[in-house]
Design a protein around this motif. Structure first.
Motif, mmCIF file in Angstrom:
data_model
loop_
_atom_site.group_PDB
_atom_site.id
_atom_site.type_symbol
_atom_site.label_atom_id
_atom_site.label_comp_id
_atom_site.label_asym_id
_atom_site.label_seq_id
_atom_site.Cartn_x
_atom_site.Cartn_y
_atom_site.Cartn_z
ATOM 1 N N PRO A 216 0.798 -1.242 0.000
ATOM 2 C CA PRO A 216 0.000 0.000 0.000
ATOM 3 C C PRO A 216 0.826 1.286 0.000
ATOM 4 N N PRO A 217 1.794 1.472 0.927
ATOM 5 C CA PRO A 217 2.547 2.738 0.860
ATOM 6 C C PRO A 217 3.337 2.884 -0.440
ATOM 7 N N HIS A 218 3.810 1.770 -0.985
ATOM 8 C CA HIS A 218 4.542 1.801 -2.252
ATOM 9 C C HIS A 218 3.662 2.355 -3.362
ATOM 10 N N PHE A 219 2.452 1.813 -3.527
ATOM 11 C CA PHE A 219 1.570 2.237 -4.615
ATOM 12 C C PHE A 219 0.886 3.561 -4.328
ATOM 13 N N TRP A 220 0.590 3.855 -3.063
ATOM 14 C CA TRP A 220 -0.035 5.145 -2.762
ATOM 15 C C TRP A 220 0.918 6.299 -3.012
ATOM 16 N N VAL B 193 0.211 22.453 -2.210
ATOM 17 C CA VAL B 193 0.995 23.584 -2.716
ATOM 18 C C VAL B 193 2.487 23.251 -2.667
ATOM 19 N N MET B 194 2.922 22.703 -1.538
ATOM 20 C CA MET B 194 4.328 22.327 -1.392
ATOM 21 C C MET B 194 4.706 21.246 -2.402
ATOM 22 N N SER B 195 3.853 20.261 -2.577
ATOM 23 C CA SER B 195 4.164 19.140 -3.461
ATOM 24 C C SER B 195 4.234 19.562 -4.921
ATOM 25 N N GLU B 196 3.260 20.350 -5.339
ATOM 26 C CA GLU B 196 3.232 20.770 -6.742
ATOM 27 C C GLU B 196 4.354 21.747 -7.048
ATOM 28 N N ALA B 197 4.804 22.472 -6.030
ATOM 29 C CA ALA B 197 5.877 23.455 -6.235
ATOM 30 C C ALA B 197 7.184 22.785 -6.649
ATOM 31 N N ASP B 198 7.448 21.602 -6.125
ATOM 32 C CA ASP B 198 8.693 20.906 -6.492
ATOM 33 C C ASP B 198 8.426 19.593 -7.234
ATOM 34 N N ASP B 199 7.248 19.510 -7.886
ATOM 35 C CA ASP B 199 6.876 18.344 -8.694
ATOM 36 C C ASP B 199 6.913 17.053 -7.880
ATOM 37 N N PHE B 200 6.349 17.107 -6.675
ATOM 38 C CA PHE B 200 6.207 15.928 -5.817
ATOM 39 C C PHE B 200 7.558 15.241 -5.557
ATOM 40 N N LYS B 201 8.551 16.063 -5.255
ATOM 41 C CA LYS B 201 9.903 15.529 -5.038
ATOM 42 C C LYS B 201 9.952 14.515 -3.903
ATOM 43 N N ALA B 202 9.327 14.817 -2.766
ATOM 44 C CA ALA B 202 9.355 13.901 -1.619
ATOM 45 C C ALA B 202 8.613 12.609 -1.932
ATOM 46 N N GLU B 203 7.476 12.725 -2.614
ATOM 47 C CA GLU B 203 6.686 11.546 -2.952
ATOM 48 C C GLU B 203 7.433 10.652 -3.941
ATOM 49 N N ARG B 204 8.079 11.256 -4.917
ATOM 50 C CA ARG B 204 8.855 10.481 -5.887
ATOM 51 C C ARG B 204 10.055 9.811 -5.214
ATOM 52 N N GLY B 205 10.679 10.531 -4.281
ATOM 53 C CA GLY B 205 11.816 9.970 -3.560
ATOM 54 C C GLY B 205 11.400 8.788 -2.699
ATOM 55 N N PHE B 206 10.247 8.908 -2.038
ATOM 56 C CA PHE B 206 9.727 7.809 -1.215
ATOM 57 C C PHE B 206 9.425 6.593 -2.086
ATOM 58 N N PHE B 207 8.845 6.825 -3.254
ATOM 59 C CA PHE B 207 8.523 5.726 -4.166
ATOM 60 C C PHE B 207 9.797 4.999 -4.611
ATOM 61 N N LYS B 208 10.824 5.758 -4.952
ATOM 62 C CA LYS B 208 12.091 5.140 -5.358
ATOM 63 C C LYS B 208 12.708 4.345 -4.217
ATOM 64 N N LEU B 209 12.643 4.898 -3.000
ATOM 65 C CA LEU B 209 13.161 4.175 -1.839
ATOM 66 C C LEU B 209 12.376 2.888 -1.619
ATOM 67 N N SER B 210 11.068 2.921 -1.867
ATOM 68 C CA SER B 210 10.245 1.731 -1.663
ATOM 69 C C SER B 210 10.648 0.607 -2.608
ATOM 70 N N LEU B 211 11.168 0.944 -3.780
ATOM 71 C CA LEU B 211 11.634 -0.093 -4.719
ATOM 72 C C LEU B 211 12.838 -0.825 -4.144
ATOM 73 N N LEU B 212 13.734 -0.078 -3.505
ATOM 74 C CA LEU B 212 14.907 -0.690 -2.882
ATOM 75 C C LEU B 212 14.545 -1.415 -1.593
ATOM 76 N N TYR B 213 13.552 -0.908 -0.890
ATOM 77 C CA TYR B 213 13.178 -1.402 0.426
ATOM 78 C C TYR B 213 12.978 -2.913 0.433
ATOM 79 N N LEU B 214 12.127 -3.396 -0.466
ATOM 80 C CA LEU B 214 11.788 -4.822 -0.434
ATOM 81 C C LEU B 214 12.960 -5.688 -0.893
ATOM 82 N N PHE B 215 13.663 -5.245 -1.940
ATOM 83 C CA PHE B 215 14.813 -6.011 -2.428
ATOM 84 C C PHE B 215 15.872 -6.149 -1.335
#
Length: 312
Positions: free
Chosen positions: A187-191, A270-292
């Motif tokens: 869930p956190p990976h896909f959300w 507002v914060m997310s759109e200002a930097d093109d969801f940088k934190a959300e994209r970073g979390f998603f990338k980390l989630s790919l490494l997390y399980l492996f």
């Protein structure tokens, strides 16, 4: 399901091997193969190398078959989502009927051959996994409920259980723990993906949590699930599949994961759109490494334990 216009989609050219291979969702298959292999090698019963190789091959084929059937059913929404428009069916490289035949054939082949190569418990688990992903998740939950990825995530969590069953012929608390690790991670990976791809899901009419309840609620859910996942992942370090290497890996990764979820929770649109969801994209990338990395640590512990060096 797709309408008649999609069923009659014209194929631009004769489908190539690469087009059919793309139907198997090779990136997803990589995770399926790896977690199944870890489940097999972490089991206490050694498996002959040829049986192990054949079993992982058939599990991979079964996972690919699920992907092909998913693309067949979802051809209509794939065509309107920017992330999936280049898939073989919406791109006009393969027809829906070809994808359906391909997926059904591979499903039957993988289940039967795994049962013959290993045992019928493993074969039955693979068959149920394909059924769960295609029927329960793809055909039913995905377009019906915002909890689609929560319940449907079980399909991606079965491979380590299948690998364990190949070796032992059964199910145990260790294989269930590996299942739970993947299940809670999903869930956190896909959300996180849904947070910065919400327009795609809006356009496709898929009731992801971001669409039905908004991004604020999704951020809260990500944080809650991440905290529950961290407790599970670190706790697994004190079981028979854990050990010092795994525990250290779990503590570091989950500290980073919690920080990432907290950063997402604190943000607004507002914060997310200002930097093109940088934190959300970073979390998603980390989630790919997390399980492996978690399953890699389980594998290291299994190898060390074979030489009497790992575990507690």
């Amino acid at each position: 399901m797709s309408d008649a216009s999609l069923n009659s989609v014209s194929v631009e050219r004769e489908a190539s091997f690469g087009d059919f291979f793309a139907l198997l969702k090779p990136r997803v298959m990589t995770l399926v193969v790896f977690t199944a292999l870890v489940g097999l090698l972490a089991a206490p019963t050694p498996v002959h190398p040829m049986i192990a190789f054949a079993s992982i091959l058939f599990i991979a084929i079964g996972g690919g078959a699920s992907g092909a059937l998913n693309m067949w059913w979802d051809a209509d929404i794939d065509a309107v989502m920017k992330r999936t428009q280049k898939r073989p069916i919406p791109a006009g490289k393969i027809t829906e009927s070809e994808a359906l035949s391909f997926g059904v054939a591979l499903s039957g082949l993988s289940v039967i051959m795994l049962g013959l190569a290993a045992n019928w418990v493993a074969g039955a688990l693979l068959g149920f996994t394909i059924f769960f992903y295609v029927v329960i998740y793809t055909m039913w939950l995905k377009r019906w409920t915002p909890q689609n990825i929560v319940i449907g995530g079980a399909a991606g969590a079965f491979p380590p259980m299948i690998g364990w069953a190949v070796a032992t012929g059964g199910i145990s608390i260790e294989s269930v723990l590996m299942f739970c690790l993947t299940f809670m991670w999903t869930p956190p990976h896909f959300w996180a993906l849904a947070l910065f791809m919400r327009k795609d899901y809006d356009n496709a009419g898929v009731p992801m949590l971001t669409v039905t309840h908004g991004r604020r609620t999704t951020r809260v859910h990500i944080l809650v699930y991440t905290l529950l996942l961290a407790a599970l992942a670190i706790g697994a370090g004190f079981t028979s599949i854990g050990g010092p290497v795994y525990l250290l890996t779990a503590v570091v990764l989950n500290a980073l994961f919690i920080k990432g979820a907290w950063d997402i929770f604190r943000r607004d649109e507002v914060m997310s759109e200002a930097d093109d969801f940088k934190a959300e994209r970073g979390f998603f990338k980390l989630s790919l490494l997390y399980l492996f990395l978690h399953f890699g640590a389980i594998l290291i512990e299994a190898v060390l334990q074979r030489f009497g060096l790992g575990g507690w």
